[in-house]
Design an enzyme around this catalytic site. Structure first.
Site, PDB file in Angstrom:
ATOM      1  N   MET A 200      -2.079   1.061   2.390  1.00  0.00           N
ATOM      2  CA  MET A 200      -3.187   1.924   1.987  1.00  0.00           C
ATOM      3  C   MET A 200      -4.183   2.089   3.132  1.00  0.00           C
ATOM      4  O   MET A 200      -5.327   2.501   2.930  1.00  0.00           O
ATOM      5  CB  MET A 200      -3.890   1.368   0.744  1.00  0.00           C
ATOM      6  CG  MET A 200      -3.009   1.413  -0.493  1.00  0.00           C
ATOM      7  SD  MET A 200      -3.943   1.465  -2.034  1.00  0.00           S
ATOM      8  CE  MET A 200      -4.919  -0.027  -1.914  1.00  0.00           C
ATOM      9  N   GLY A 201      -3.737   1.758   4.353  1.00  0.00           N
ATOM     10  CA  GLY A 201      -4.617   1.918   5.500  1.00  0.00           C
ATOM     11  C   GLY A 201      -5.591   0.766   5.667  1.00  0.00           C
ATOM     12  O   GLY A 201      -5.400  -0.305   5.105  1.00  0.00           O
ATOM     13  N   ASN A 202      -6.638   0.998   6.476  1.00  0.00           N
ATOM     14  CA  ASN A 202      -7.600  -0.053   6.840  1.00  0.00           C
ATOM     15  C   ASN A 202      -6.833  -1.258   7.383  1.00  0.00           C
ATOM     16  O   ASN A 202      -6.993  -2.386   6.924  1.00  0.00           O
ATOM     17  CB  ASN A 202      -8.475  -0.435   5.641  1.00  0.00           C
ATOM     18  CG  ASN A 202      -9.720  -1.200   6.053  1.00  0.00           C
ATOM     19  OD1 ASN A 202     -10.172  -1.092   7.190  1.00  0.00           O
ATOM     20  ND2 ASN A 202     -10.262  -1.980   5.144  1.00  0.00           N
ATOM     21  N   LEU A 203      -6.011  -0.993   8.376  1.00  0.00           N
ATOM     22  CA  LEU A 203      -5.000  -1.949   8.834  1.00  0.00           C
ATOM     23  C   LEU A 203      -5.596  -3.112   9.620  1.00  0.00           C
ATOM     24  O   LEU A 203      -6.547  -2.949  10.373  1.00  0.00           O
ATOM     25  CB  LEU A 203      -3.962  -1.223   9.692  1.00  0.00           C
ATOM     26  CG  LEU A 203      -3.270  -0.020   9.034  1.00  0.00           C
ATOM     27  CD1 LEU A 203      -2.225   0.569   9.977  1.00  0.00           C
ATOM     28  CD2 LEU A 203      -2.623  -0.400   7.704  1.00  0.00           C
TER      29      LEU A 203
ATOM     30  N   HIS B 243      -1.037  -6.413   8.479  1.00  0.00           N
ATOM     31  CA  HIS B 243      -0.200  -5.208   8.478  1.00  0.00           C
ATOM     32  C   HIS B 243       0.653  -5.137   9.745  1.00  0.00           C
ATOM     33  O   HIS B 243       1.818  -4.720   9.702  1.00  0.00           O
ATOM     34  CB  HIS B 243      -1.075  -3.950   8.389  1.00  0.00           C
ATOM     35  CG  HIS B 243      -1.830  -3.811   7.106  1.00  0.00           C
ATOM     36  ND1 HIS B 243      -3.184  -3.987   7.035  1.00  0.00           N
ATOM     37  CD2 HIS B 243      -1.415  -3.516   5.847  1.00  0.00           C
ATOM     38  CE1 HIS B 243      -3.584  -3.790   5.786  1.00  0.00           C
ATOM     39  NE2 HIS B 243      -2.529  -3.509   5.047  1.00  0.00           N
TER      40      HIS B 243
ATOM     41  N   LEU C  94      -5.856 -12.673   5.545  1.00  0.00           N
ATOM     42  CA  LEU C  94      -6.333 -11.363   5.984  1.00  0.00           C
ATOM     43  C   LEU C  94      -6.155 -10.344   4.865  1.00  0.00           C
ATOM     44  O   LEU C  94      -5.125 -10.299   4.206  1.00  0.00           O
ATOM     45  CB  LEU C  94      -5.580 -10.915   7.234  1.00  0.00           C
ATOM     46  CG  LEU C  94      -5.742 -11.790   8.484  1.00  0.00           C
ATOM     47  CD1 LEU C  94      -5.142 -11.092   9.696  1.00  0.00           C
ATOM     48  CD2 LEU C  94      -7.208 -12.121   8.752  1.00  0.00           C
TER      49      LEU C  94
END
Length: 284
Positions: free
Chosen positions: A30-33, A37, A186
């Site tokens: 969902m992004g905001n890596l 990730h 994280l």
């Protein structure tokens, strides 16, 4: 690296890759890596010829509109990180591209049992949204392998079951939790923490580890273990939300036959709901 926003263009590239006999890996996000990730990306690169990372904040898996609205969207930064990792494709569609008719009336995929237990009980519709978007991505990308983080333990179990039940010919790779030096798992939601809360946050892992030590030593007084853990979290400044000790292989209650347990822990710290888990071999 190619950034693709349309389903039509994605299909054209996937068709070409299939014709060339390429092995494709998918990393749904969902992004905001963050570095967690990137660990998924590294695993995908080691497992396939071509890596596709999807970035899509899926409205179907949010049970609260305010949570969806404030979820961080950092597409430019994300793409820069992925480009440095030599990812081949980023699929970053809009909600209208994924759900042309909107989400109301959308055909969905539901995994009975796993969708409504544990985390699913407190977040109605969340896992149905997860299984629906992951199934849709599987159909669009047609990956040979897909990588998911073990931090979302129940989600990983749900996807494995969906793949088995639906007959997807996809290898699912679970990637271990990546932690900060102080032990905090994280998570994109760590960005909700203030500086003072960030100092408190590693306490979740400390409480989790203490529970694991008790189970490994043969302690089976689960209600007492959980009550003590909740008290410790609250004393550290958290608001304990849910602590479960389940069979790591079935996610059901522990039995005399259980050999491994998974401790699933969720707690609020300010505006952030932090989750973590740990698998432990049960002591006798």
């Amino acid at each position: 690296m190619l950034i693709i926003e349309s389903v039509l263009l994605l299909r054209q590239h996937i068709r070409r890759l299939r014709q060339e006999g390429k092995r494709i890996a998918l990393v749904p996000t969902m992004g905001n890596l963050h570095d967690g990730h990137m660990k998924l990306v590294d695993e995908a690169k080691a497992s396939a010829d071509v890596v596709v990372v999807s970035i899509f904040v899926n409205p179907m898996q949010f049970d609260r509109a305010d949570d969806l609205a404030r979820y961080p969207r950092t597409l430019q930064d994300d793409c820069e990180k992925l480009n440095k990792r030599h990812v081949d494709f980023v699929f970053a569609p809009t909600p209208a591209e994924v759900y042309p008719q909107g989400t109301e009336g959308q055909t969905y995929v539901d995994v009975p049992g796993l969708s409504t237990m544990l985390e699913g009980a407190s977040r109605p519709g969340h896992f149905r949204g997860v299984s629906t978007i992951v199934s849709k991505l599987f159909n669009l990308v047609q990956p040979d392998v897909a990588c998911f983080g073990e931090k979302d333990f129940q989600q990983l179990a749900l996807i494995r079951k969906m793949v088995a039940d639906m007959g997807y010919d996809i290898e699912i790779i679970g990637v271990p939790i990546v932690r900060a030096k102080d032990g905090l798992a994280l998570s994109s939601r760590n960005g909700y923490l203030t500086a003072d809360q960030r100092k408190i946050a590693p306490g979740l892992y400390k409480v989790l580890s203490a529970v694991a030590e008790k189970l490994a030593a043969g302690d089976r007084q689960l209600d007492e273990i959980i009550a003590i853990a909740e008290q410790e979290l609250n004393e550290k400044g958290f608001r304990a939300d849910d602590i479960q000790i389940r069979d790591a292989d079935t996610l059901l209650e522990l039995t005399d036959a259980s050999q491994r347990a998974v401790i699933l822990m969720a707690a609020w710290l300010g505006q952030a709901r932090l989750i973590d888990n740990q698998i432990v071999t049960l002591g006798q």
